[in-house]
Design a protein around this motif. Structure first.
Motif, PDB file in Angstrom:
ATOM      1  N   LYS A   1      67.395  53.997   3.070  1.00 46.92           N
ATOM      2  CA  LYS A   1      67.437  53.767   4.525  1.00 46.92           C
ATOM      3  C   LYS A   1      66.084  53.283   5.058  1.00 46.92           C
ATOM      4  CE  LYS A   1      71.235  56.783   5.754  1.00 46.92           C
ATOM      5  NZ  LYS A   1      71.721  57.871   6.558  1.00 46.92           N
ATOM      6  N   ILE A   2      65.003  53.833   4.534  1.00 49.56           N
ATOM      7  CA  ILE A   2      63.670  53.401   4.974  1.00 49.56           C
ATOM      8  C   ILE A   2      63.371  51.999   4.452  1.00 49.56           C
ATOM      9  CG2 ILE A   2      61.182  53.860   4.770  1.00 49.56           C
ATOM     10  CD1 ILE A   2      61.912  56.861   4.862  1.00 49.56           C
TER      11      ILE A   2
ATOM     12  N   ILE B   1      60.816  30.643   9.954  1.00 48.57           N
ATOM     13  CA  ILE B   1      62.278  30.533   9.862  1.00 48.57           C
ATOM     14  C   ILE B   1      62.787  31.258   8.618  1.00 48.57           C
ATOM     15  CG2 ILE B   1      64.171  28.904   9.465  1.00 48.57           C
ATOM     16  CD1 ILE B   1      62.565  26.922  11.287  1.00 48.57           C
ATOM     17  N   GLN B   2      62.098  31.095   7.498  1.00 52.42           N
ATOM     18  CA  GLN B   2      62.526  31.779   6.269  1.00 52.42           C
ATOM     19  C   GLN B   2      62.449  33.297   6.425  1.00 52.42           C
ATOM     20  OE1 GLN B   2      64.127  30.426   3.822  1.00 52.42           O
ATOM     21  NE2 GLN B   2      63.809  28.387   4.664  1.00 52.42           N
ATOM     22  N   PHE B   3      61.391  33.792   7.068  1.00 50.22           N
ATOM     23  CA  PHE B   3      61.293  35.238   7.260  1.00 50.22           C
ATOM     24  C   PHE B   3      62.364  35.746   8.224  1.00 50.22           C
ATOM     25  CE2 PHE B   3      57.080  34.877   5.287  1.00 50.22           C
ATOM     26  CZ  PHE B   3      57.149  35.957   4.414  1.00 50.22           C
ATOM     27  N   LEU B   4      62.735  34.946   9.223  1.00 50.79           N
ATOM     28  CA  LEU B   4      63.861  35.325  10.087  1.00 50.79           C
ATOM     29  C   LEU B   4      65.154  35.411   9.276  1.00 50.79           C
ATOM     30  CD1 LEU B   4      63.306  33.328  13.409  1.00 50.79           C
ATOM     31  CD2 LEU B   4      63.031  35.791  13.019  1.00 50.79           C
ATOM     32  N   ARG B   5      65.336  34.464   8.375  1.00 50.64           N
ATOM     33  CA  ARG B   5      66.520  34.492   7.493  1.00 50.64           C
ATOM     34  C   ARG B   5      66.514  35.747   6.630  1.00 50.64           C
ATOM     35  NH1 ARG B   5      66.957  30.062   3.713  1.00 50.64           N
ATOM     36  NH2 ARG B   5      69.122  30.669   3.559  1.00 50.64           N
ATOM     37  N   ASN B   6      65.319  36.113   6.129  1.00 55.33           N
ATOM     38  CA  ASN B   6      65.218  37.314   5.299  1.00 55.33           C
ATOM     39  C   ASN B   6      65.559  38.570   6.098  1.00 55.33           C
ATOM     40  OD1 ASN B   6      64.401  35.577   3.283  1.00 55.33           O
ATOM     41  ND2 ASN B   6      62.269  36.209   3.312  1.00 55.33           N
ATOM     42  N   ALA B   7      65.137  38.616   7.350  1.00 49.60           N
ATOM     43  CA  ALA B   7      65.499  39.752   8.207  1.00 49.60           C
ATOM     44  C   ALA B   7      67.001  39.748   8.469  1.00 49.60           C
ATOM     45  CB  ALA B   7      64.722  39.684   9.521  1.00 49.60           C
ATOM     46  N   TRP B   8      67.556  38.573   8.748  1.00 49.69           N
ATOM     47  CA  TRP B   8      68.982  38.471   9.080  1.00 49.69           C
ATOM     48  C   TRP B   8      69.868  38.931   7.923  1.00 49.69           C
ATOM     49  CZ3 TRP B   8      72.163  38.787  12.758  1.00 49.69           C
ATOM     50  CH2 TRP B   8      73.484  38.380  12.614  1.00 49.69           C
ATOM     51  N   ILE B   9      69.529  38.553   6.702  1.00 53.05           N
ATOM     52  CA  ILE B   9      70.351  38.958   5.553  1.00 53.05           C
ATOM     53  C   ILE B   9      70.340  40.483   5.418  1.00 53.05           C
ATOM     54  CG2 ILE B   9      68.577  38.765   3.731  1.00 53.05           C
ATOM     55  CD1 ILE B   9      72.132  37.585   3.232  1.00 53.05           C
ATOM     56  N   ASN B  10      69.210  41.102   5.775  1.00 49.08           N
ATOM     57  CA  ASN B  10      69.137  42.561   5.700  1.00 49.08           C
ATOM     58  C   ASN B  10      69.877  43.238   6.849  1.00 49.08           C
ATOM     59  OD1 ASN B  10      67.591  43.569   3.328  1.00 49.08           O
ATOM     60  ND2 ASN B  10      66.180  41.990   4.053  1.00 49.08           N
TER      61      ASN B  10
ATOM     62  N   ILE C   1      63.910  44.835   7.350  1.00 48.51           N
ATOM     63  CA  ILE C   1      64.239  44.136   8.597  1.00 48.51           C
ATOM     64  C   ILE C   1      62.983  43.968   9.451  1.00 48.51           C
ATOM     65  CG2 ILE C   1      65.530  44.288  10.766  1.00 48.51           C
ATOM     66  CD1 ILE C   1      67.701  45.849   9.113  1.00 48.51           C
ATOM     67  N   ILE C   2      62.223  45.033   9.597  1.00 50.20           N
ATOM     68  CA  ILE C   2      61.051  45.018  10.483  1.00 50.20           C
ATOM     69  C   ILE C   2      59.943  44.110   9.955  1.00 50.20           C
ATOM     70  CG2 ILE C   2      59.183  46.444  11.427  1.00 50.20           C
ATOM     71  CD1 ILE C   2      61.293  48.779  11.437  1.00 50.20           C
ATOM     72  N   ILE C   3      59.618  44.226   8.685  1.00 46.35           N
ATOM     73  CA  ILE C   3      58.496  43.452   8.121  1.00 46.35           C
ATOM     74  C   ILE C   3      58.710  41.946   8.251  1.00 46.35           C
ATOM     75  CG2 ILE C   3      57.215  42.919   5.999  1.00 46.35           C
ATOM     76  CD1 ILE C   3      57.522  45.936   5.275  1.00 46.35           C
ATOM     77  N   PRO C   4      59.871  41.405   7.849  1.00 48.42           N
ATOM     78  CA  PRO C   4      60.041  39.955   8.034  1.00 48.42           C
ATOM     79  C   PRO C   4      60.079  39.522   9.499  1.00 48.42           C
ATOM     80  CG  PRO C   4      61.772  40.830   6.611  1.00 48.42           C
ATOM     81  CD  PRO C   4      60.956  41.983   7.076  1.00 48.42           C
TER      82      PRO C   4
ATOM     83  N   ALA D   1      57.517  36.852  10.869  1.00 46.61           N
ATOM     84  CA  ALA D   1      57.992  35.629  11.523  1.00 46.61           C
ATOM     85  C   ALA D   1      57.300  35.431  12.864  1.00 46.61           C
ATOM     86  CB  ALA D   1      59.508  35.682  11.703  1.00 46.61           C
ATOM     87  N   ILE D   2      57.177  36.497  13.637  1.00 41.87           N
ATOM     88  CA  ILE D   2      56.507  36.395  14.936  1.00 41.87           C
ATOM     89  C   ILE D   2      55.057  35.947  14.753  1.00 41.87           C
ATOM     90  CG2 ILE D   2      55.647  37.737  16.911  1.00 41.87           C
ATOM     91  CD1 ILE D   2      58.286  39.423  16.604  1.00 41.87           C
ATOM     92  N   VAL D   3      54.365  36.562  13.800  1.00 40.26           N
ATOM     93  CA  VAL D   3      52.970  36.184  13.536  1.00 40.26           C
ATOM     94  C   VAL D   3      52.887  34.713  13.122  1.00 40.26           C
ATOM     95  CG1 VAL D   3      51.014  36.567  11.966  1.00 40.26           C
ATOM     96  CG2 VAL D   3      52.188  38.528  13.001  1.00 40.26           C
ATOM     97  N   LEU D   4      53.791  34.277  12.248  1.00 39.29           N
ATOM     98  CA  LEU D   4      53.769  32.876  11.808  1.00 39.29           C
ATOM     99  C   LEU D   4      54.046  31.916  12.963  1.00 39.29           C
ATOM    100  CD1 LEU D   4      55.472  33.112   8.303  1.00 39.29           C
ATOM    101  CD2 LEU D   4      53.071  32.655   8.806  1.00 39.29           C
ATOM    102  N   PHE D   5      54.964  32.266  13.856  1.00 38.41           N
ATOM    103  CA  PHE D   5      55.239  31.394  15.003  1.00 38.41           C
ATOM    104  C   PHE D   5      54.041  31.327  15.953  1.00 38.41           C
ATOM    105  CE2 PHE D   5      59.937  32.355  14.222  1.00 38.41           C
ATOM    106  CZ  PHE D   5      60.140  31.175  13.530  1.00 38.41           C
ATOM    107  N   VAL D   6      53.358  32.441  16.149  1.00 40.01           N
ATOM    108  CA  VAL D   6      52.147  32.444  16.982  1.00 40.01           C
ATOM    109  C   VAL D   6      51.069  31.582  16.326  1.00 40.01           C
ATOM    110  CG1 VAL D   6      50.262  33.894  17.856  1.00 40.01           C
ATOM    111  CG2 VAL D   6      52.638  34.640  18.120  1.00 40.01           C
TER     112      VAL D   6
END
Length: 181
Positions: A89-90, A150-159, A96-99, A103-108
């Motif tokens: 669970k962790i 975008i790739q990190f958002l995809r990684n979060a989405w799959i999770n 989910i949180i890390i990607p 992603a936010i950091v990369l977009f900034v």
């Protein structure tokens, strides 16, 4: 698979092939520049004037386009000791949180990199040997950050979407689902 998903899948595979082509090209160019310059110095006593500029451009391409490629493949550098020892669970929450944060950091960073690239473009700066616009070298920086985000958002989405923990859209976390080490 519906038409929208099929189109997205084709675009994704095409982007991956373009990334692979760019990365392969960049590595070959770096190799040719290093070996060619050594041979030039050995046999003529002089370095190629354009060596540093071409090598830097290839290095920018490999580094920043590589962000997207390694995120896609789940091969990015990670500090995973805590993640690997955590219960399912962790790990799922972290996956989910890390990607998302990444992603936010990369977009900034892409935003600021684009601003810097635009200011270099507006300054009219050119390279010393080849005299091509210096901002051409910098185009890979914001582009790589955006593609990586975008790739990190995809990684979060799959999770979010799947029960198992994924490191990338096609790479499960050691194929573990029970939290066992």
């Amino acid at each position: 698979m519906n038409t929208f998903n099929r189109v997205i899948s084709i675009l994704d595979r095409s982007l991956m092939k373009i990334e692979e082509l760019i990365l392969s090209f960049a590595i070959i160019v770096i190799s040719v520049m290093v070996i060619g310059n050594v041979l030039s110095r050995t046999f003529t006593g002089a370095s190629w004037a354009f060596n540093e500029e071409i090598s830097r451009f290839a290095l920018f391409l490999a580094t920043f386009i590589g962000i997207s490629y390694v995120a896609r493949k789940g091969r990015h550098i990670s500090m995973s000791a805590f993640f690997d020892l955590a219960p399912h669970k962790i790990r799922k929450a972290l996956a989910i949180i890390i990607p998302l944060v990444t992603a936010i950091v990369l977009f900034v960073l892409a935003y600021y990199a684009y601003g810097y690239m635009a200011s270099v473009r507006d300054s009219g700066r050119v390279t010393a040997a080849l005299r091509f616009p210096y901002y051409w070298m910098l185009i890979a920086v914001p582009l790589g950050f955006v593609l990586g985000g975008i790739q990190f958002l995809r990684n979060a989405w799959i999770n979010i979407k799947e029960k198992d923990v994924y490191l990338a859209t096609d790479k499960k976390d050691y194929d573990r689902t029970d939290g066992a080490i």
